[in-house]
Design an enzyme around this catalytic site. Structure first.
Site, mmCIF file in Angstrom:
data_model
loop_
_atom_site.group_PDB
_atom_site.id
_atom_site.type_symbol
_atom_site.label_atom_id
_atom_site.label_comp_id
_atom_site.label_asym_id
_atom_site.label_seq_id
_atom_site.Cartn_x
_atom_site.Cartn_y
_atom_site.Cartn_z
ATOM 1 N N HIS A 120 -3.854 6.028 3.548
ATOM 2 C CA HIS A 120 -4.519 4.805 3.102
ATOM 3 C C HIS A 120 -3.858 3.555 3.675
ATOM 4 O O HIS A 120 -4.522 2.674 4.237
ATOM 5 C CB HIS A 120 -4.505 4.776 1.573
ATOM 6 C CG HIS A 120 -5.389 3.757 0.947
ATOM 7 N ND1 HIS A 120 -4.969 2.475 0.690
ATOM 8 C CD2 HIS A 120 -6.662 3.828 0.489
ATOM 9 C CE1 HIS A 120 -5.945 1.797 0.099
ATOM 10 N NE2 HIS A 120 -6.984 2.594 -0.038
ATOM 11 N N ASP A 152 0.834 -1.201 0.000
ATOM 12 C CA ASP A 152 0.000 0.000 0.000
ATOM 13 C C ASP A 152 0.872 1.256 0.000
ATOM 14 O O ASP A 152 1.955 1.250 -0.592
ATOM 15 C CB ASP A 152 -0.940 -0.024 1.209
ATOM 16 C CG ASP A 152 -2.288 0.617 0.914
ATOM 17 O OD1 ASP A 152 -2.353 1.857 0.920
ATOM 18 O OD2 ASP A 152 -3.261 -0.116 0.669
ATOM 19 N N SER A 176 -11.293 -0.973 -0.426
ATOM 20 C CA SER A 176 -9.985 -0.940 0.236
ATOM 21 C C SER A 176 -10.096 -1.260 1.713
ATOM 22 O O SER A 176 -9.192 -1.859 2.305
ATOM 23 C CB SER A 176 -9.353 0.450 0.081
ATOM 24 O OG SER A 176 -8.854 0.654 -1.198
#
Length: 753
Positions: free
Chosen positions: A227, A150, A534
């Site tokens: 994220h 990520d 996600s």
């Protein structure tokens, strides 16, 4: 990723929008010259020694480029642990010539991909308080290592504290790398045991001019996007008391496997995205390092090609799965249209999103004292009674004349044009916005920097009627409240990508669903909401990590089977799950695969639909791969059988027949993982107008009979082309209900002649 990377912090709005808009990634890719790096797929390794694999790469490149020095300068990465291949700087003609090399499977340009909780695991029934729970059986996942690919990690977050954790598992072979703003000795611990940042592809693609300081980035594993931190904490975050977002959703934050170890591989960067050459290197390293599961919340648009080697995640994950490592990836956020699902390779566990049983109602009080409950994440102070105006063709003139100052604006729909208009309204000093939508999507409020609420058309019409019958209409917007439990209906949100599979319609995708709407998790030092597949993906990854502790010898296919066959078809309270789109309907397998993940059932599925290398090779044969390509991928000579196997017989925990004419018979094989002496009988829910006939009628297992193959005759009574109809096949022994979805479409007329 589309518009799915949603941040519930208006102070981060500009950064959040820069990150989530596809156009930014695409324009950045064009600016940085995307076609210089090519990924050369060679398939399975021919040597066990990484040095010999690397040497073989030079032997391929040197004749093409003329010298060892030129080959060395061209080479960007060697992929040498889980599979063989390399990334190199090549011209288009060099790439074309290299693709003709007998050892080369495929040459593809490196690309840019997109990044696609206090309540989540309580909602799913994964409770730390029960002595018989999965968490207690696995000691909270203390032996599991979860690899996350990520945007990096914020190591100071309390979600990554290692209080109470024992020694790092001895099988761990990974690294923790220092870099700008990241000290490996200080920031890695018994929770965050691995942290790498893969930059060679990034720097080569950007011609070495990626200006990370001015972009607020770090050449280190540190996460400046948010994220990666968010998803890592969902998968394996430690217990953190009193986590909340500005008073909303308060409680104890924890990941699916609170004591599991995290290995972060950073491949995603601000204003560029995720470079596939780096992503493949991360998969290669994670195989080398000894992770138990790989979690990838990254993707592109729905695929339009059968080629596994055109899909970097599909190619890399194939080799991970061949090494026994499950790969969990997001379905994507470009829903709700059909055939939008991403990461569709049959060896990947593909995850859709659902909502939680939690909402954030916003009281909207009109001047006549009628109070309507909207939805949204409104943490602003109360907006007292102020003028209420309608967003219509006169709004632009009102903005120009300053008439929106201090008002609340009612806007029907919340499309891109309205969101742009909302920014104009905000700049013009409006006090708040009420969106009216046909299907409520509270996440649109993350796009505006003022108090915001969302209502459906019915309530929007009520507000409009009040405005039209009142001389000076007024309204008041109160802050959001947190509501948990009934009567909140669970749903598959609009953004979650839907099936059927665009390249292999007989392979059901997505596989499973997990909560992905307004999930509270860690970012840089605080806790924020994000929505998307996600967020659903790491919830599944963490549970897979727990499952690997209880069943360390299960294959990735067995794990996927257990997830699918034990999943809830309703929400945990027994209420139906709806699917949001242009209209609301009951969710079906193209919305959520097998259903909503049920972590406490998954360890005891009773039967499993297992697969190994031969099954995947049969799939490739049925997908029209030629023998030479499969041989290169496998690393040894392989010839497809003649006739080629039917994709309908691929041993998935589902039956999907996209073009039924008359009748067809499919086969499946199940393995008993429950009591040795077990008898299972079928319970059939046939799709509309479809007859299902199962043989044999009973499955009798004993100490010497652990596997049984059965057939299902599928016959249609329809005499016209239909859409898909859905049903299920359940094998039950009275304790275990091993249920797979059945999806059938009748097709008499071909799409071409």
């Amino acid at each position: 990723m589309g518009n799915s990377f949603l941040i519930a912090d208006t102070s981060s709005l500009v950064i959040g929008l820069l990150l989530i808009l596809n156009g930014v990634f695409i324009s950045a890719a064009k600016h940085y010259g995307l076609n210089k790096i090519h990924i050369v797929h060679l398939g399975a390794k021919q040597h066990d020694t990484p040095e010999l694999v690397t040497k073989s790469h030079y032997q391929i490149l040197e004749p093409l480029l003329g010298s060892k020095e030129a080959a060395k300068n061209s080479l960007v990465y060697n992929y040498k642990h889980g599979f063989s291949g390399f990334a190199a700087k090549l011209t288009a003609s060099q790439a074309k010539n290299l693709s003709a090399h007998p050892e080369v499977l495929r040459v593809v340009p490196s690309r840019v991909m997109r990044l696609k909780t206090t309540r989540t695991f309580d909602y799913l029934g994964l409770l730390p308080t029960s002595p018989k729970s999965l968490l207690h059986k696995t000691k909270m996942g203390s032996e599991a290592i979860i690899g996350v690919i990520d945007s990096g990690i914020w190591p100071e977050s309390q979600s990554f504290n290692d209080t109470g954790l024992g020694p790092i598992p001895k099988r761990w072979k990974g690294k923790c790398l220092s870099g700008n703003g990241f000290d490996a000795k200080k920031h890695c611990n018994k929770k965050l045991i691995g942290a790498e940042y893969l930059t060679v592809g990034l720097m080569e693609m950007t011609d070495g001019i990626y200006d990370y300081p001015s972009l607020g980035e770090s050449m280190s594993p540190r996460d400046h996007v948010g994220h990666g931190t968010h998803v890592a904490a969902i998968a394996a975050g430690s217990f953190v008391a009193n986590a909340n977002y500005k008073g909303l959703a308060g409680g104890t934050a924890r990941g699916a496997a609170p004591h599991a170890r995290i290995a972060m591989y950073k491949v995603c960067w601000r204003e560029v995205g995720c470079i596939t050459a780096d992503l493949l290197k991360a998969i290669d390293h994670s195989i080398r390092d000894g992770v138990d599961v790989i979690s990838i919340s990254i993707g592109t648009d729905a695929p339009a090609s059968f080629d596994i080697d055109q899909s970097d995640i599909g190619f890399g994950s194939f080799h991970a799965v061949m090494k026994g490592i499950p790969v969990v990836a997001s379905a994507g956020n470009e829903g709700p249209n059909a055939q939008t699902v991403d990461n569709v390779a049959p060896w990947i566990i593909t995850v859709a999103a659902t909502s939680l049983d939690r909402s954030f109602p916003i009281p909207i009080t009109l001047g006549n004292n009628l109070t309507i409950l909207g939805e949204g994440l409104n943490t602003f102070p109360e907006v007292g009674f102020t003028n209420l105006i309608l967003s219509d063709e006169m709004l632009s003139r009102s903005i120009e004349q300053g008439k929106t100052q201090g008002t609340i604006v009612l806007a029907f729909t919340a499309n891109d044009e309205m969101i742009r208009k909302a920014n104009s309204i905000t700049n013009a000093g409006c006090a708040g916005i009420i969106y009216a939508q046909s299907v409520i999507d509270p996440t649109v409020c993350s796009s505006v920097d003022v108090p915001c609420a969302v209502v459906d058309y019915e309530y929007g019409t009520d507000i409009l009627y009040y405005m039209q019958t009142t001389v000076v209409p007024k309204a008041k917007l109160s802050p959001s409240k947190t509501l948990i439990g009934r009567p909140i209906a669970s749903r598959v949100p609009r953004f979650s990508c839907r099936g059927p599979n665009s390249v292999s319609p007989a392979i059901l995708k997505p596989d499973i669903a997990a909560p992905g709407v307004n999930v509270l998790s860690a970012v840089s030092g605080v806790y924020k909401f994000m929505s998307g597949t996600s967020m659903a993906t790491p919830a599944v990854s963490g549970i897979v990590g727990l499952l690997r502790q209880t069943h360390p010898h299960w294959s990735p296919a067995a794990i996927r089977s257990a997830l699918v066959t034990t999943a809830w078809k309703t929400d945990p309270s027994g209420e139906p799950i709806f699917s949001e789109g242009s209209t609301r309907k009951l969710a079906d397998p193209f919305d959520y695969g097998g259903g909503l993940i049920n972590p406490e059932k998954v360890t005891h599925p009773g039967l499993i639909y297992d697969m190994g290398i031969d099954d995947y090779l049969h799939y490739l044969c049925s997908a029209e791969y030629d023998d030479d390509s499969i041989s290169k991928l496998l690393g040894k000579t392989y010839n497809c059988t003649s006739p080629k196997p039917s994709m309908l017989d691929f041993n998935l925990p589902s039956i999907t027949i996209p073009s039924l004419t008359g009748e067809v018979t499919v086969t499946r094989t199940v393995r008993n993982v429950g009591p040795a002496r077990s008898v299972y009988r079928p319970v059939i829910e046939s799709p509309l107008g479809i007859e299902l006939d199962v043989k044999p009628k009973t499955l009798v297992f004993g100490s010497n009979i652990t596997k049984i193959t059965f057939s299902v005759r599928v016959k249609s009574s329809h005499r016209v082309n239909t859409d898909f109809y859905f049903g299920s096949l359940c094998w039950t022994d009275g304790v275990h209900n091993v249920t797979i979805p059945v999806s059938v479409r009748t097709k008499f007329m071909r799409n071409y002649v």
